[in-house]
Motif scaffolding. Sequence first.
Motif, PDB file in Angstrom:
ATOM      1  N   UNK A 166       0.854  -1.179   0.000  1.00 18.64           N
ATOM      2  CA  UNK A 166       0.000   0.000   0.000  1.00 18.64           C
ATOM      3  C   UNK A 166       0.890   1.229   0.000  1.00 18.64           C
ATOM      4  N   UNK A 167       0.270   2.394  -0.216  1.00 17.08           N
ATOM      5  CA  UNK A 167       1.051   3.623  -0.441  1.00 17.08           C
ATOM      6  C   UNK A 167       0.630   4.723   0.537  1.00 17.08           C
ATOM      7  N   UNK A 168       1.055   4.607   1.806  1.00 21.67           N
ATOM      8  CA  UNK A 168       0.687   5.631   2.788  1.00 21.67           C
ATOM      9  C   UNK A 168       1.294   6.980   2.433  1.00 21.67           C
ATOM     10  N   UNK A 169       0.556   8.067   2.629  1.00 22.25           N
ATOM     11  CA  UNK A 169       1.076   9.395   2.261  1.00 22.25           C
ATOM     12  C   UNK A 169       2.293   9.775   3.098  1.00 22.25           C
ATOM     13  N   UNK A 170       3.295  10.322   2.414  1.00 21.76           N
ATOM     14  CA  UNK A 170       4.475  10.809   3.105  1.00 21.76           C
ATOM     15  C   UNK A 170       5.381   9.732   3.648  1.00 21.76           C
ATOM     16  N   UNK A 173      -4.483   8.714  17.051  1.00 25.61           N
ATOM     17  CA  UNK A 173      -5.413   9.757  16.587  1.00 25.61           C
ATOM     18  C   UNK A 173      -4.778  10.648  15.520  1.00 25.61           C
ATOM     19  N   UNK A 174      -3.502  10.988  15.722  1.00 21.16           N
ATOM     20  CA  UNK A 174      -2.826  11.865  14.773  1.00 21.16           C
ATOM     21  C   UNK A 174      -2.716  11.206  13.403  1.00 21.16           C
ATOM     22  N   UNK A 175      -2.311   9.922  13.382  1.00 22.77           N
ATOM     23  CA  UNK A 175      -2.145   9.237  12.108  1.00 22.77           C
ATOM     24  C   UNK A 175      -3.496   9.033  11.419  1.00 22.77           C
ATOM     25  N   UNK A 176      -4.508   8.676  12.194  1.00 21.08           N
ATOM     26  CA  UNK A 176      -5.846   8.503  11.603  1.00 21.08           C
ATOM     27  C   UNK A 176      -6.291   9.802  10.947  1.00 21.08           C
ATOM     28  N   UNK A 177      -6.113  10.917  11.641  1.00 23.20           N
ATOM     29  CA  UNK A 177      -6.517  12.212  11.098  1.00 23.20           C
ATOM     30  C   UNK A 177      -5.766  12.522   9.802  1.00 23.20           C
ATOM     31  N   UNK A 178      -4.442  12.323   9.824  1.00 21.85           N
ATOM     32  CA  UNK A 178      -3.626  12.616   8.636  1.00 21.85           C
ATOM     33  C   UNK A 178      -4.030  11.738   7.470  1.00 21.85           C
ATOM     34  N   UNK A 179      -4.203  10.460   7.720  1.00 22.32           N
ATOM     35  CA  UNK A 179      -4.514   9.530   6.636  1.00 22.32           C
ATOM     36  C   UNK A 179      -5.926   9.730   6.094  1.00 22.32           C
ATOM     37  N   UNK A 180      -6.863  10.090   6.972  1.00 30.12           N
ATOM     38  CA  UNK A 180      -8.217  10.367   6.499  1.00 30.12           C
ATOM     39  C   UNK A 180      -8.230  11.624   5.633  1.00 30.12           C
ATOM     40  N   UNK A 181      -7.514  12.649   6.067  1.00 28.52           N
ATOM     41  CA  UNK A 181      -7.472  13.894   5.299  1.00 28.52           C
ATOM     42  C   UNK A 181      -6.808  13.685   3.937  1.00 28.52           C
ATOM     43  N   UNK A 182      -5.832  12.776   3.881  1.00 34.28           N
ATOM     44  CA  UNK A 182      -5.145  12.499   2.617  1.00 34.28           C
ATOM     45  C   UNK A 182      -5.967  11.581   1.718  1.00 34.28           C
ATOM     46  N   UNK A 183      -7.050  11.010   2.241  1.00 30.30           N
ATOM     47  CA  UNK A 183      -7.877  10.111   1.457  1.00 30.30           C
ATOM     48  C   UNK A 183      -7.335   8.697   1.367  1.00 30.30           C
ATOM     49  N   UNK A 197      -7.868   0.201   3.952  1.00 24.31           N
ATOM     50  CA  UNK A 197      -6.795   0.798   3.158  1.00 24.31           C
ATOM     51  C   UNK A 197      -6.688   0.024   1.846  1.00 24.31           C
ATOM     52  N   UNK A 198      -6.266   0.697   0.770  1.00 27.26           N
ATOM     53  CA  UNK A 198      -6.141   0.016  -0.525  1.00 27.26           C
ATOM     54  C   UNK A 198      -4.901  -0.861  -0.555  1.00 27.26           C
ATOM     55  N   UNK A 199      -5.023  -2.009  -1.217  1.00 30.51           N
ATOM     56  CA  UNK A 199      -3.917  -2.961  -1.355  1.00 30.51           C
ATOM     57  C   UNK A 199      -3.675  -3.203  -2.845  1.00 30.51           C
ATOM     58  N   UNK A 200      -2.406  -3.098  -3.247  1.00 30.23           N
ATOM     59  CA  UNK A 200      -2.026  -3.263  -4.646  1.00 30.23           C
ATOM     60  C   UNK A 200      -1.114  -4.482  -4.826  1.00 30.23           C
ATOM     61  N   UNK A 201      -1.114  -5.063  -6.017  1.00 29.25           N
ATOM     62  CA  UNK A 201      -0.230  -6.211  -6.288  1.00 29.25           C
ATOM     63  C   UNK A 201       1.186  -5.739  -6.598  1.00 29.25           C
ATOM     64  N   UNK A 202       1.941  -5.444  -5.555  1.00 22.28           N
ATOM     65  CA  UNK A 202       3.307  -4.954  -5.725  1.00 22.28           C
ATOM     66  C   UNK A 202       4.309  -6.070  -5.879  1.00 22.28           C
ATOM     67  N   UNK A 203       5.575  -5.725  -5.769  1.00 22.26           N
ATOM     68  CA  UNK A 203       6.630  -6.739  -5.880  1.00 22.26           C
ATOM     69  C   UNK A 203       7.912  -6.236  -5.250  1.00 22.26           C
ATOM     70  N   UNK A 204       8.849  -7.155  -5.060  1.00 27.59           N
ATOM     71  CA  UNK A 204      10.208  -6.793  -4.681  1.00 27.59           C
ATOM     72  C   UNK A 204      11.174  -7.070  -5.823  1.00 27.59           C
TER      73      UNK A 204
END
Length: 564
Positions: free
Chosen positions: A316-320, A392-402, A476-483
Amino acid sequence: MNESCDFVIIGSGAGALCAAIVMADAGKKVVVLEKEPLLGGTTATSGGVMWIPNNRYMSDAGVPDSKNQAIEYLNHAVGDAPDTPGTSPLRRETYVDQSVAALEFLESQGLEFRRVPSWPDYYAVPGQSEAGRTVVSELFNLKSLDDWQDKLRPGFLPLAGYLEEAMELAYMTRTWAAKGMLLKLIGRTLGSRLTGKNYATAGQALQGAQLKAALNAGADIRTEYAVKELMFDNGKVTGVIAEHKGQPVHITAKLGVLVASGGFSKNQIMLDQYIPGTKTEWSGAASGDTGEMIQEAVRVGATVAQMEQRQGYPVTTPPGKPLAYMQSDLAKPHAILVDKSGQRFMGEADSYMKLARGILERNETSSAIPSWMIIDSQYAKKYMLAGGMLNKKRIKQWLEAGFLKTGATLAELASQCDIDGQQLQASVEQFNGFVTANKDEAFGRGDEVYHNWLGDKLNKPSATLGSITQAPFYAVPIYPGDVSTFGGIVTNEHAQVLSKENQPIPGLYATGVATASVMAKSSPGAGGSIGPSLTWGYVAANHALKPQNSTSRNGQVAVESTVP
């Protein structure tokens, strides 16, 4: 500029540096060409785990294994198919033998290794080792590299800790033992710094130790040398044409060229051609994994296969934040994975390759990119998500970032994710029934040793099954990534590159994820790419040193191991 040497190695990952040590130790002039400013490849940023069966660390710990058991396991977990020429009974047997030989050789060069005390093989088939066949580097003092320290690619863990110690940190908010482990790691890290040391772990430790051994043996290692062309004369590869600071450099190689340049996870054009639906931004591979050396090998007659395969990993791709690997997160209780229709479609505690492949395959019949990881507040209170606790801080940041979605009900959460609310409710209710019965009747989650190893050892009665009942709910969105990708140049049991006529191309070898993997469409356990990369680099260098040796079982040139 024109130069000559005995052997040219393209890339600086696990197999490249192992081959360099073999060549330099034999007194040969070996040149390692890395196109990036930093050395170590994707290996340096990884866990650095190598899947090496029947190794002495297993024996020392009283863990049973044998060559026959390992081959039996590979035969069941990997198998043979017309479209997987990277593997065969001979290639698998060679791997089992030579991986141990490569490890022993590196030990003779001063490298130190250990096994992770518990890391089960991924497949519950005959020959499986439930204790695991993983080998990792001991901690390595980066300061011993002197000026080369700054040329090594950084690792993912800044603390001087072993992998199993780092894994314990997941319980940091729940047990005093985990809190104590964090203090131990901080103390070890600070203590080493006070004594003038800087310990690396995992893949950075492996690559640091190999880099030091290669330099000590006399290898000529260069950064920012991009190979543009393989020199090909009268059916034989005779060297390379590289570019350094805009200037061409011609290097002839008496004994051959080893392609150890990585896969093509960072080349969107190649991904679109071979693995449509995947994206470069979902890959944790090094930036240099752009596949041009695979294409160049094809130009001189090489054949490629298994190009649709990848060392897949759900991400997944968390903001920042950097790309987050989500396999362990998905395996924890109180979580499921659904597609856009709201349906579960696989067991969330399966291996990373199986999870990533499952998302891609599901997307062929039902929209599943992204899929959605659904959790409840029980999960949010106990576990890290995408690398951090849901405070709480992370939830707020991640919700605001969508990035993070939430709802007081499953229907509200489904609306936020644009998925079918009725079906999501039904999927969660069915899963909760499985939790109550302690049996996932749909996908067998929790039925295998590996599933439960990934889960939560404190959760009873199941390490991986837990109800989704407590609001608010999150997704949270999950993508088919790779290493890395897992297909490429086809090689034989000596790591020689094969032509379309299935004959070795003289002077050309390949290893790592630039090749069609000996593991075919699977990874048998942790280290299923680094172990083979290192091993076939070792095999290639030894074969190039002794090209006059006897004929093998398939009529091609064989080389006898230099290690008993």
